[in-house]
Design a protein around this motif. Structure first.
Motif, PDB file in Angstrom:
ATOM      1  N   VAL A 170       0.837  -1.206   0.000  1.00  0.00           N
ATOM      2  CA  VAL A 170       0.000   0.000   0.000  1.00  0.00           C
ATOM      3  C   VAL A 170       0.871   1.256   0.000  1.00  0.00           C
ATOM      4  N   GLU A 171       1.940   1.247   0.814  1.00  0.00           N
ATOM      5  CA  GLU A 171       2.851   2.402   0.869  1.00  0.00           C
ATOM      6  C   GLU A 171       3.599   2.568  -0.448  1.00  0.00           C
ATOM      7  N   ARG A 174       1.249   4.155  -2.809  1.00  0.00           N
ATOM      8  CA  ARG A 174       1.054   5.560  -2.442  1.00  0.00           C
ATOM      9  C   ARG A 174       2.189   6.435  -3.007  1.00  0.00           C
ATOM     10  N   GLU A 205      -5.442  -7.093   1.295  1.00  0.00           N
ATOM     11  CA  GLU A 205      -4.390  -6.226   0.752  1.00  0.00           C
ATOM     12  C   GLU A 205      -4.834  -5.580  -0.559  1.00  0.00           C
ATOM     13  N   ASP A 208      -7.273  -2.822   0.074  1.00  0.00           N
ATOM     14  CA  ASP A 208      -6.590  -1.612   0.579  1.00  0.00           C
ATOM     15  C   ASP A 208      -5.948  -0.830  -0.571  1.00  0.00           C
ATOM     16  N   ILE A 209      -5.315  -1.560  -1.504  1.00  0.00           N
ATOM     17  CA  ILE A 209      -4.697  -0.899  -2.663  1.00  0.00           C
ATOM     18  C   ILE A 209      -5.772  -0.231  -3.517  1.00  0.00           C
ATOM     19  N   LYS A 210      -6.890  -0.933  -3.695  1.00  0.00           N
ATOM     20  CA  LYS A 210      -7.993  -0.377  -4.483  1.00  0.00           C
ATOM     21  C   LYS A 210      -8.517   0.919  -3.849  1.00  0.00           C
ATOM     22  N   GLU A 211      -8.680   0.890  -2.523  1.00  0.00           N
ATOM     23  CA  GLU A 211      -9.222   2.057  -1.818  1.00  0.00           C
ATOM     24  C   GLU A 211      -8.266   3.257  -1.946  1.00  0.00           C
ATOM     25  N   LEU A 212      -6.964   2.992  -1.878  1.00  0.00           N
ATOM     26  CA  LEU A 212      -5.976   4.066  -1.984  1.00  0.00           C
ATOM     27  C   LEU A 212      -5.863   4.591  -3.418  1.00  0.00           C
ATOM     28  N   ALA A 213      -5.705   3.671  -4.369  1.00  0.00           N
ATOM     29  CA  ALA A 213      -5.381   4.062  -5.747  1.00  0.00           C
ATOM     30  C   ALA A 213      -6.603   4.502  -6.550  1.00  0.00           C
ATOM     31  N   GLN A 214      -7.804   4.042  -6.136  1.00  0.00           N
ATOM     32  CA  GLN A 214      -9.020   4.338  -6.897  1.00  0.00           C
ATOM     33  C   GLN A 214      -8.792   4.060  -8.402  1.00  0.00           C
TER      34      GLN A 214
END
Length: 473
Positions: A170-171, A174, A205, A208-214
């Motif tokens: 995720v980081e 980001r 995981e 979480d990546i989906k939520e961050l990267a949209q």
């Protein structure tokens, strides 16, 4: 190549109808039984098979078929239309972000080919859109995946963002997105981790990546060789992530290909690309109508033309066409054409894209042996520059020297020179738009109306090219 056994079975099922003047309900019922078995053997999902055969049967026993002048052709048309519908009706492109970057996230099980596809997609976007992609190495559990992505990046001259294996995915995503915005990359391709099976840790995981990267696209990469299980995998990922598209890899392998026929119906997500080999260029946009034509053995001229356009340099093609018209085609051009064909893919697969070629007897045994191509090249490279440009210089003593220099027999050299002369003669006829006198054209396109239409289409293409050249002048 995938679908070969399915194509053969479907052709056998429909060939019985082609021999009949009239088609009865009993004939349709028998054909549908054969088609049902063929689809099940190809690993097509049972529910999809039931729905497909039901739709075809209902349309095929209608009055417009049973009382038509050519019922067999009508039935083939119905099977083609229903197969296209099952595959998704029309090609679906990538969803793009109005503001850069467009973010595309790859998902799938370990070994499906996510990392390789990420490189292929980057190459495709650079060629078709002159894009500037950034690749993000988000698979921290398999160090080889990071190294593989970096190698692909080097080959393509594309930046790869990675932070090793000690930072959370995720980081990494980001910071990778921040870099892409700073460098104004128009695409970000995120390579994510996979497992040998679906588990909650992996899915958590990815969410979480989906939520961050949209992401604008979540592409599920599925290995065609996993058979019916590919459909279950696709369904699970879809429920957890809401995938926007599917990529089917390894369609060039010894696979029955049923996954491609099932995934769209089960998940509702369109198949967007297929992987057809190991090279970075072995990626095709998925066209349901073209795939249906291939499966039914009716060829795929549009994809063949697109492949030629991608791999052929237009200036070189014009020079070659001029040489062909003036009968100046020499051995240098002969070798260049072999190399161009090699870049397009296996010749036996390319030939099957020509309408009617799948019905040519013995085609299934035809293979272009890379060693044979290497031998021909060795013969040409053993010629002097003058001999390559003027094949008429090749008298018996020169042929013996070429045979000795290339490690071949005189018989093989004579055979190669004969093939060259025949190719040159045929190419001259094609360049002048005269397709009717070329040996094998009737066999290539099949008989009857369909065959005439095929040749008419080819003739139109030749004339169209001539008009384009006149306009350019």
């Amino acid at each position: 190549m995938a679908f070969e056994s399915l194509t053969e079975r479907l052709q056998q099922a429909m060939s019985k109808l082609r021999k009949k003047g009239k088609v009865t309900e009993a004939d349709v019922k028998e054909m549908m039984r054969e088609i049902r078995l063929a689809l099940l053997e190809a690993d097509v999902n049972l529910q999809v098979v039931k729905e497909f055969t039901k739709n075809v049967r209902e349309r095929a026993v209608g009055v417009e078929v049973l009382e038509s002048l050519s019922p067999a052709q009508q039935v083939v048309k119905i099977v083609d239309e229903e197969l296209t519908k099952t595959l998704g009706s029309e090609a679906v492109g990538l969803q793009k972000n109005p503001k850069i970057p467009t973010v595309i996230m790859m998902a799938g099980l370990q070994g499906a080919g996510k990392t390789t596809f990420t490189g292929k997609l980057a190459n495709h976007l650079m060629k078709t859109e002159n894009a500037r992609p950034l690749l993000i190495a988000g698979d921290v559990y398999r160090p080889a995946a990071i190294d593989q992505l970096k190698v692909l990046g080097q080959q393509l001259d594309v930046p790869v963002f990675e932070m090793g294996t000690d930072v959370s995915p995720v980081e990494i995503v980001r910071q990778g997105l921040a870099l892409a915005r700073e460098k104004k990359n128009d695409y970000v391709l995120i390579d994510t981790a996979g497992r040998l099976h679906i588990d909650e840790t992996l899915m958590g995981e990815l969410r979480d990546i989906k939520e961050l990267a949209q992401p604008n696209e979540i592409l599920l990469v599925v290995d065609a060789m996993t058979g019916q299980d590919a459909v279950n995998v696709a369904d699970s990922f879809n429920q957890q992530l809401g995938i926007t598209g599917v990529v089917i890899t390894k369609l060039d392998g010894d696979t029955r290909g049923g996954a491609a026929l099932s995934i769209r119906s089960v998940t509702g997500a369109p198949i967007k690309f297929t992987g057809t080999g190991e090279k970075l260029t072995d990626l095709e946009i998925f066209h349901p109508d073209r795939m249906s034509s291939r499966i039914l053995g009716m060829g795929d001229m549009l994809t063949l033309i697109e492949k030629a356009q991608q791999d052929y340099d237009e200036k070189k093609a014009d020079e070659l066409a001029k040489k062909m018209r003036e009968n100046n085609f020499d051995f240098n051009d002969f070798i260049e054409q072999f190399e161009q064909l090699e870049n397009m893919g296996p010749l036996d697969d390319l030939m099957k894209m020509i309408p009617g070629m799948s019905q040519v007897p013995g085609l299934e045994n035809f293979k272009l042996d890379p060693k044979d191509v290497a031998r021909k090249k060795a013969m040409v490279y053993s010629m002097t520059p003058a001999e390559r440009e003027d094949p008429d210089l090749l008298n018996p003593s020169r042929r013996r020297r070429i045979a000795a220099g290339s490690g071949n027999s005189v018989v093989e050299v004579n055979r190669m020179i004969k093939q060259f002369k025949e190719s040159r003669k045929m190419m001259q006829q094609v360049s002048k738009g005269n397709l009717n006198n070329i040996p094998g054209m009737d066999q290539m396109f099949g008989g009857g109306v369909k065959g005439k239409l095929g040749k008419m289409a080819m003739n139109r293409m030749v004339k169209k090219n001539k008009k384009k050249k006149k306009k350019r002048k």
